[in-house]
Design a protein around this motif. Structure first.
Motif, PDB file in Angstrom:
ATOM      1  N   ARG B  89       0.819  -1.216   0.000  1.00  0.00           N
ATOM      2  CA  ARG B  89       0.000   0.000   0.000  1.00  0.00           C
ATOM      3  C   ARG B  89       0.849   1.261   0.000  1.00  0.00           C
ATOM      4  N   MET B  94      -4.239   4.669  -5.045  1.00  0.00           N
ATOM      5  CA  MET B  94      -5.457   4.493  -5.830  1.00  0.00           C
ATOM      6  C   MET B  94      -6.287   5.770  -5.854  1.00  0.00           C
ATOM      7  N   PHE B  96     -10.183   6.991  -6.784  1.00  0.00           N
ATOM      8  CA  PHE B  96     -11.491   6.349  -6.868  1.00  0.00           C
ATOM      9  C   PHE B  96     -12.468   7.137  -7.741  1.00  0.00           C
ATOM     10  N   ASN B 100     -13.600  10.014  -2.748  1.00  0.00           N
ATOM     11  CA  ASN B 100     -13.382   9.539  -1.379  1.00  0.00           C
ATOM     12  C   ASN B 100     -12.413  10.401  -0.586  1.00  0.00           C
ATOM     13  N   LEU B 101     -12.515  11.710  -0.765  1.00  0.00           N
ATOM     14  CA  LEU B 101     -11.755  12.594   0.121  1.00  0.00           C
ATOM     15  C   LEU B 101     -12.406  12.548   1.491  1.00  0.00           C
ATOM     16  N   PHE B 102     -11.627  12.900   2.524  1.00  0.00           N
ATOM     17  CA  PHE B 102     -12.182  12.890   3.879  1.00  0.00           C
ATOM     18  C   PHE B 102     -12.853  14.240   4.144  1.00  0.00           C
ATOM     19  N   PRO B 103     -14.186  14.275   4.235  1.00  0.00           N
ATOM     20  CA  PRO B 103     -14.879  15.562   4.259  1.00  0.00           C
ATOM     21  C   PRO B 103     -14.645  16.376   5.527  1.00  0.00           C
ATOM     22  N   LEU B 113      -2.360  13.524   5.916  1.00  0.00           N
ATOM     23  CA  LEU B 113      -2.788  12.518   6.902  1.00  0.00           C
ATOM     24  C   LEU B 113      -1.917  11.261   6.873  1.00  0.00           C
ATOM     25  N   ALA B 114      -1.860  10.611   5.708  1.00  0.00           N
ATOM     26  CA  ALA B 114      -1.091   9.370   5.634  1.00  0.00           C
ATOM     27  C   ALA B 114       0.411   9.607   5.834  1.00  0.00           C
ATOM     28  N   VAL B 118       1.116   7.513   8.965  1.00  0.00           N
ATOM     29  CA  VAL B 118       1.558   6.181   8.551  1.00  0.00           C
ATOM     30  C   VAL B 118       3.065   6.158   8.319  1.00  0.00           C
ATOM     31  N   ARG B 162      -3.393  13.607  -3.407  1.00  0.00           N
ATOM     32  CA  ARG B 162      -3.292  12.836  -2.168  1.00  0.00           C
ATOM     33  C   ARG B 162      -2.632  11.485  -2.432  1.00  0.00           C
ATOM     34  N   LYS B 166       2.636   9.980  -1.185  1.00  0.00           N
ATOM     35  CA  LYS B 166       3.585   9.013  -0.632  1.00  0.00           C
ATOM     36  C   LYS B 166       4.540   8.520  -1.714  1.00  0.00           C
TER      37      LYS B 166
END
Lengths: 363, 255
Positions: B89, B94, B96, B100-103, B113-114, B118, B162, B166
């Motif tokens: 990962r 990915m 989408f 699928n953003l974090f609202p 965030l990641a 992470v 986003r 990474k």
């Protein structure tokens, strides 16, 4: 073919604007609505003036004894004289500065958190340390403070202690239960489901009875566990089940794509839940959560049946005083007013929180 | 459009699917899929709805499990092993269909965030990287807004930024323009073309045949859970071999 020039904007017709329009649309829109408007006004007419007369116009505010209450209205002298009882129960008179300073500390803490920017870690530390401070101050037995048994705590103080401990502790437990119910691990899932459904099937009174009467039977001889602590544990575990169901309903409002995006970004289960899912789930469930907490606040009165004297119980205690017999109406009205102030503030706060957290501000 | 496959030099195989089979209960969604994608290759997957295109690419980063066969990313087996999953990962990002953003987070927070949580990137560095990619997708001026304040096209560009944060070796696009209004498709495709030209390995499930013609090294046609035909774009669009693909192309191109 034709070309049309742009038209200027006009004002709406007279009957369709301002207060006239409001009255027409909201009070007189149909015969049924007109009847209701008249009925509503009649009810207000029959109830409001007599209450105002009783509570204010004919009421007595000055004086110190029942004899000072000469009017036909409410005897607020009673409430004034018994105020310390309503607020602090049987807490020793000479130690009242202790609960008072705890309340002052709460207000100071709120003001500090609200008006001083930054310092997030320090604030968090204060919030974590505050319950310890409050316990030492109220309970005493340390730093030369005389011990005040929890059986002496009462009135609004007791109501607030039970409600705040219940709210603060049931929240994280409820979250864990909600996560457990969503879990893919069958044992954790079925334990959570069993716990939630069992607790929700039992009335709070039963839980309090169990905590206060049945639980001690299992303790070894001589071990005496504080009655208030037992009630707190009972209420917390009870509320946790309701909080869990509220939060689970929040989970269901989160689209699957949010889980997938978090997974695809490499977040672990706990990161995904804590950073992505829970903040959104809690946000949509704030109205329900606050509703649950408001009913918890009012349910604290049930501790009366296990012999703790919360705010409501103080009405009985104070109006049974031989010098003040027959004052329970004033007592109940006053206590209702205090309850209303707290529950109404809670729902106001929840509305503000919803607005503040609303990130769908349109485009 | 000039043919690209001849001039472009592709690297080692980076994604390998071998005899992958997947079922939803009794329904056989992926039937013996074999696919090898090389470093820097741009693969476009086309096909009718329900043909298993999305399911296939979602198996590569294990949003879906498969029951038979093997998938390897950079030689690492895609399975339940936590370490493998983490490695995969961090290499495979990915994008989408529904962004699928974090609202509840701002655009910038969505991007950091990641990296911060992470990959333990220092916050300052994560913000710099995030701003770099936001500039790349032409949306840096919206960094402090919330996703729902942006248009669909802007949100999808944020989602691409986003995914890039990474610095993954591989980008998976799952119908990235299907949920967009027609006038916003172009801005998202432009960003994707830019990435393709920079040599990112990409697998894209899309109905945008123009994109496929322009940048794909290889186009794959799937139907009913299997790969029916794969070819370079020129042959794929102009000399389709299978009857099923000929029919499909006729349906989507002839109006």
């Amino acid at each position: 073919m034709a070309v049309y020039p742009p038209k200027p904007a006009k004002e709406p017709p007279l009957l369709e604007r301002g207060p006239i329009a409001w009255v027409r649309h909201n009070l007189l829109s149909s015969p049924f609505n007109i009847a209701f408007t008249i009925l509503g006004l009649a009810i207000l007419y029959w109830t409001i003036p007599p209450f105002v007369k009783w509570a204010f116009l004919d009421a007595n505010f000055a004086g110190h004894t029942k004899a000072d209450c000469t009017g036909n209205g409410a005897c607020w002298v009673f409430v004034k004289e018994k105020l310390n009882m309503f607020f602090f129960g049987f807490y020793p008179q000479d130690q009242l500065w202790r609960p008072k300073s705890v309340i002052a500390a709460i207000l100071a803490l709120v003001a500090f958190a609200k008006f001083v920017p930054g310092l997030h870690r320090f604030k968090l530390l204060l919030i974590v340390l505050f319950p310890v401070f409050a316990f030492i101050m109220l309970h005493g037995g340390y730093f030369g403070l005389p011990l005040v048994e929890t059986s002496k705590w009462g009135g609004l103080l007791l109501t607030l202690v039970i409600a705040s401990v219940g709210i603060i502790l049931s929240f994280p437990i409820g979250i864990l239960l909600a996560l457990g119910r969503q879990s893919k691990l069958p044992i954790i899932k079925s334990l959570s489901v069993f716990y939630i459904e069992f607790v929700r099937g039992v009335p709070l009174i039963t839980v309090l009875f169990m905590a206060s009467v049945v639980l001690p039977l299992f303790f070894p001889e001589g071990v005496n566990f504080d009655k208030l602590a037992r009630a707190l544990i009972g209420i917390t575990l009870f509320e946790a089940a309701y909080v869990a169901e509220n939060i689970r309903s929040g989970f269901q409002a989160i689209p699957k794509g949010q889980y997938e995006a978090a997974d695809a970004l490499g977040l672990s289960y706990w990161q995904k839940m804590a950073l992505v899912i829970l903040p959104q789930a809690i946000k949509v469930t704030i109205p329900n959560l606050v509703g649950t907490f408001i009913s918890l606040f009012k349910d604290t009165s049930l501790v009366m049946i296990i012999g703790l004297f919360d705010l409501l119980a103080m009405v009985n205690v104070t109006s049974n005083d031989r010098d003040w017999l027959g004052m329970d109406t004033e007592g109940y009205v006053f206590v209702a007013f205090i309850f209303w102030i707290f529950t109404f503030s809670m729902s106001m706060y929840s509305k503000r929180l919803e607005r503040k957290l609303n990130t769908d501000k349109g485009k | 459009m000039a043919e690209q496959t001849n001039t472009k030099k592709l690297g080692e195989p980076i994604i390998q699917l071998e005899h992958v089979n997947k079922w939803y209960d009794d329904f056989h969604v992926l039937k013996d899929i074999n696919l090898e994608v090389r470093q820097g290759e741009i693969v476009v997957v086309a096909g009718p709805s329900g043909s298993g295109k999305s399911t296939m690419i979602r198996c590569i980063n294990r949003l879906e499990e498969y029951q038979e066969g093997s998938i390897r990313v950079k030689g690492i087996e895609v399975n339940n092993d936590v370490k493998n999953l983490r490695a995969i990962r961090s290499n495979v990002a990915m994008v989408f269909q529904h962004f699928n953003l974090f609202p509840h987070l701002t655009i910038l927070e969505n991007l950091t965030l990641a990296p911060v949580w992470v990959y333990k990137t220092p916050k300052k560095e994560a913000i710099e990287t995030a701003m770099h990619y936001l500039e790349k997708v032409n949306i840096a001026d919206q960094a402090n807004k919330y996703p729902n304040q942006l248009s669909g096209g802007q949100q999808q560009r944020v989602a691409i930024a986003r995914a890039l944060c990474k610095s993954p070796d591989i980008m998976l696009f799952d119908e990235p323009t299907s949920a967009l209004d027609p006038e916003m498709i172009g801005e998202v495709l432009d960003v994707m073309i830019k990435l393709a030209e920079e040599g990112k390995t990409m697998i894209t499930v899309t109905h945008e045949m123009g994109f496929a013609r322009k940048v794909a090294d290889r186009v794959i046609f799937m139907d009913a859970g299997q790969i029916i035909e794969e070819n370079d774009p020129e042959t794929f669009f102009h000399h389709p071999e299978s009857e099923r693909l000929q029919l499909f192309l006729k349906q989507i191109l002839n109006h």
